[in-house]
Design a protein around this motif. Structure first.
Motif, PDB file in Angstrom:
ATOM      1  N   THR A  69       0.803  -1.223   0.000  1.00  0.00           N
ATOM      2  CA  THR A  69       0.000   0.000   0.000  1.00  0.00           C
ATOM      3  C   THR A  69       0.833   1.269   0.000  1.00  0.00           C
ATOM      4  O   THR A  69       0.341   2.326  -0.394  1.00  0.00           O
ATOM      5  N   ASP A  70       2.113   1.216   0.445  1.00  0.00           N
ATOM      6  CA  ASP A  70       2.939   2.422   0.389  1.00  0.00           C
ATOM      7  C   ASP A  70       3.987   2.333  -0.726  1.00  0.00           C
ATOM      8  O   ASP A  70       5.046   2.929  -0.653  1.00  0.00           O
ATOM      9  N   THR A  71       3.663   1.545  -1.760  1.00  0.00           N
ATOM     10  CA  THR A  71       4.418   1.436  -3.017  1.00  0.00           C
ATOM     11  C   THR A  71       5.805   0.830  -2.861  1.00  0.00           C
ATOM     12  O   THR A  71       6.628   0.973  -3.730  1.00  0.00           O
ATOM     13  N   LYS A  72       6.065   0.109  -1.771  1.00  0.00           N
ATOM     14  CA  LYS A  72       7.333  -0.604  -1.659  1.00  0.00           C
ATOM     15  C   LYS A  72       7.207  -1.969  -2.308  1.00  0.00           C
ATOM     16  O   LYS A  72       6.135  -2.564  -2.285  1.00  0.00           O
ATOM     17  N   PRO A  73       8.282  -2.492  -2.914  1.00  0.00           N
ATOM     18  CA  PRO A  73       8.171  -3.771  -3.618  1.00  0.00           C
ATOM     19  C   PRO A  73       7.958  -4.941  -2.665  1.00  0.00           C
ATOM     20  O   PRO A  73       8.589  -5.019  -1.625  1.00  0.00           O
ATOM     21  N   LEU A  74       7.031  -5.817  -3.033  1.00  0.00           N
ATOM     22  CA  LEU A  74       6.859  -7.073  -2.309  1.00  0.00           C
ATOM     23  C   LEU A  74       7.946  -8.048  -2.744  1.00  0.00           C
ATOM     24  O   LEU A  74       8.654  -8.623  -1.954  1.00  0.00           O
ATOM     25  N   LYS A  75       8.053  -8.205  -4.042  1.00  0.00           N
ATOM     26  CA  LYS A  75       9.046  -9.117  -4.591  1.00  0.00           C
ATOM     27  C   LYS A  75       9.305  -8.708  -6.033  1.00  0.00           C
ATOM     28  O   LYS A  75       8.460  -8.911  -6.904  1.00  0.00           O
ATOM     29  N   PRO A  76      10.467  -8.117  -6.320  1.00  0.00           N
ATOM     30  CA  PRO A  76      10.737  -7.617  -7.672  1.00  0.00           C
ATOM     31  C   PRO A  76      10.589  -8.659  -8.757  1.00  0.00           C
ATOM     32  O   PRO A  76      10.224  -8.348  -9.877  1.00  0.00           O
ATOM     33  N   ASP A  77      10.847  -9.943  -8.450  1.00  0.00           N
ATOM     34  CA  ASP A  77      10.772 -10.978  -9.478  1.00  0.00           C
ATOM     35  C   ASP A  77       9.345 -11.202  -9.967  1.00  0.00           C
ATOM     36  O   ASP A  77       9.123 -11.922 -10.934  1.00  0.00           O
ATOM     37  N   LEU A  78       8.347 -10.626  -9.270  1.00  0.00           N
ATOM     38  CA  LEU A  78       6.970 -10.770  -9.724  1.00  0.00           C
ATOM     39  C   LEU A  78       6.689  -9.919 -10.955  1.00  0.00           C
ATOM     40  O   LEU A  78       5.661 -10.070 -11.606  1.00  0.00           O
ATOM     41  N   LEU A  79       7.595  -8.988 -11.254  1.00  0.00           N
ATOM     42  CA  LEU A  79       7.373  -8.095 -12.378  1.00  0.00           C
ATOM     43  C   LEU A  79       7.342  -8.868 -13.693  1.00  0.00           C
ATOM     44  O   LEU A  79       8.172  -9.709 -13.947  1.00  0.00           O
ATOM     45  N   ASP A  80       6.380  -8.515 -14.532  1.00  0.00           N
ATOM     46  CA  ASP A  80       6.318  -9.112 -15.864  1.00  0.00           C
ATOM     47  C   ASP A  80       7.073  -8.196 -16.814  1.00  0.00           C
ATOM     48  O   ASP A  80       6.496  -7.306 -17.423  1.00  0.00           O
ATOM     49  N   ASP A  81       8.401  -8.391 -16.906  1.00  0.00           N
ATOM     50  CA  ASP A  81       9.193  -7.489 -17.743  1.00  0.00           C
ATOM     51  C   ASP A  81       9.668  -8.151 -19.034  1.00  0.00           C
ATOM     52  O   ASP A  81      10.572  -7.661 -19.694  1.00  0.00           O
TER      53      ASP A  81
END
Length: 281
Positions: A69-81
């Protein structure tokens, strides 16, 4: 760009590791299997719960996956890049030149936004923004796409996603093989991930473009001793594994590797093996 996969002959170390691993595994395989099954079951439960929570958060609050909720990453590897260039290529066939230019302008606006996010230390957001730019920018604009990949690599480096950052640097260099800034970034990442030979090669490449580059000049003196030290350590470990394996094989015959002496030829650097029977007293 399609990568060609060549068959490689395994190194001595790889062969030895494989042999000794198989021998050692006979004694521990049962307990390892039991542990793995337990861990796998626990992992499925944890991953399942995590997926539900992240999905619910996105649907209920509008916050994208990978953020709290405060825009900090939970887990960067979740990104679909992942960038599907084949899909982009198929799409571009249907676009007019005017439409391609419009998409480029929109991608450049995204790059500006990503740069602002990076300056404000919103690294995860900037990765997402640069990814959007890459998915939008036509493939024909090599230089712009190279910059998008380079900028995304910088953001990933800040997130400690070093391997992924290296991959983005490599993509940037495929599109612009004179991009000195990216060679430097990748060289540092290679060194941080203990890929010292690759790091040194990048620094040498930098010097071919910029002979006075201070980082590259220092690396030419710093890395070779580190590489030699690493290679010596690997050689010692390999000889130790060979000795253990040799003792295992020779034991039934009442022999050990102490019965054999290695002598190095000072000219060729090769080794010869001499048998020495232990004298009985």
């Amino acid at each position: 760009m399609t990568e060609e996969v060549n068959e490689q002959i395994p190194t001595n170390e790889e062969v030895i590791n494989d042999i000794t691993k198989n021998l050692e595994s006979e004694f521990v395989i049962n307990t390892e299997n039991e542990d793995n099954e337990d861990n796998e079951d626990k992992s499925k439960i944890i991953q399942g719960n995590s997926a539900v929570k992240i999905g619910e958060r996105e649907r209920n609050s509008g916050v994208p996956e990978g953020f709290d909720t405060d825009t900090k990453p939970l887990k960067p590897d979740l990104l679909d890049d992942y960038i599907d260039e084949e899909k982009l290529k198929d799409l571009e066939v249907t676009l007019s030149e005017e439409e391609k230019e419009t998409r480029l302008k929109e991608a450049l606006e995204l790059k500006k936004r990503g740069n602002d996010e990076f300056k404000n230390e919103k690294y995860l957001e900037s990765v997402i923004t640069y990814t959007e730019a890459l998915k939008l920018c036509p493939l024909k604009y090599d230089n712009d796409r190279s910059i998008f990949y380079a900028n995304r690599a910088a953001s990933k480096t800040k997130l400690e996603r070093k391997q992924s950052a290296i991959e983005d640097c490599s993509k940037a260099l495929e599109l612009n093989d004179t991009y000195v800034k990216v060679y430097l970034r990748r060289a540092k990442l290679y060194e941080e991930t203990e890929k010292l030979d690759e790091s040194l090669e990048d620094y040498k490449k930098i010097l071919s473009f910029d002979p006075g580059n201070r980082d590259a000049l220092q690396a030419q003196y710093r890395l070779p001793p580190l590489i030699a030290e690493r290679n010596e350590k690997l050689k010692t470990e390999m000889l130790g594994k060979l000795k253990d394996l040799g003792n295992m094989i020779l034991k039934p015959f009442g022999l050990s590797t102490d019965n054999f002496q290695l002598q190095q030829d000072p000219n060729s650097g090769g080794y010869s093996v001499n048998f020495a029977q232990n004298s009985k007293r």
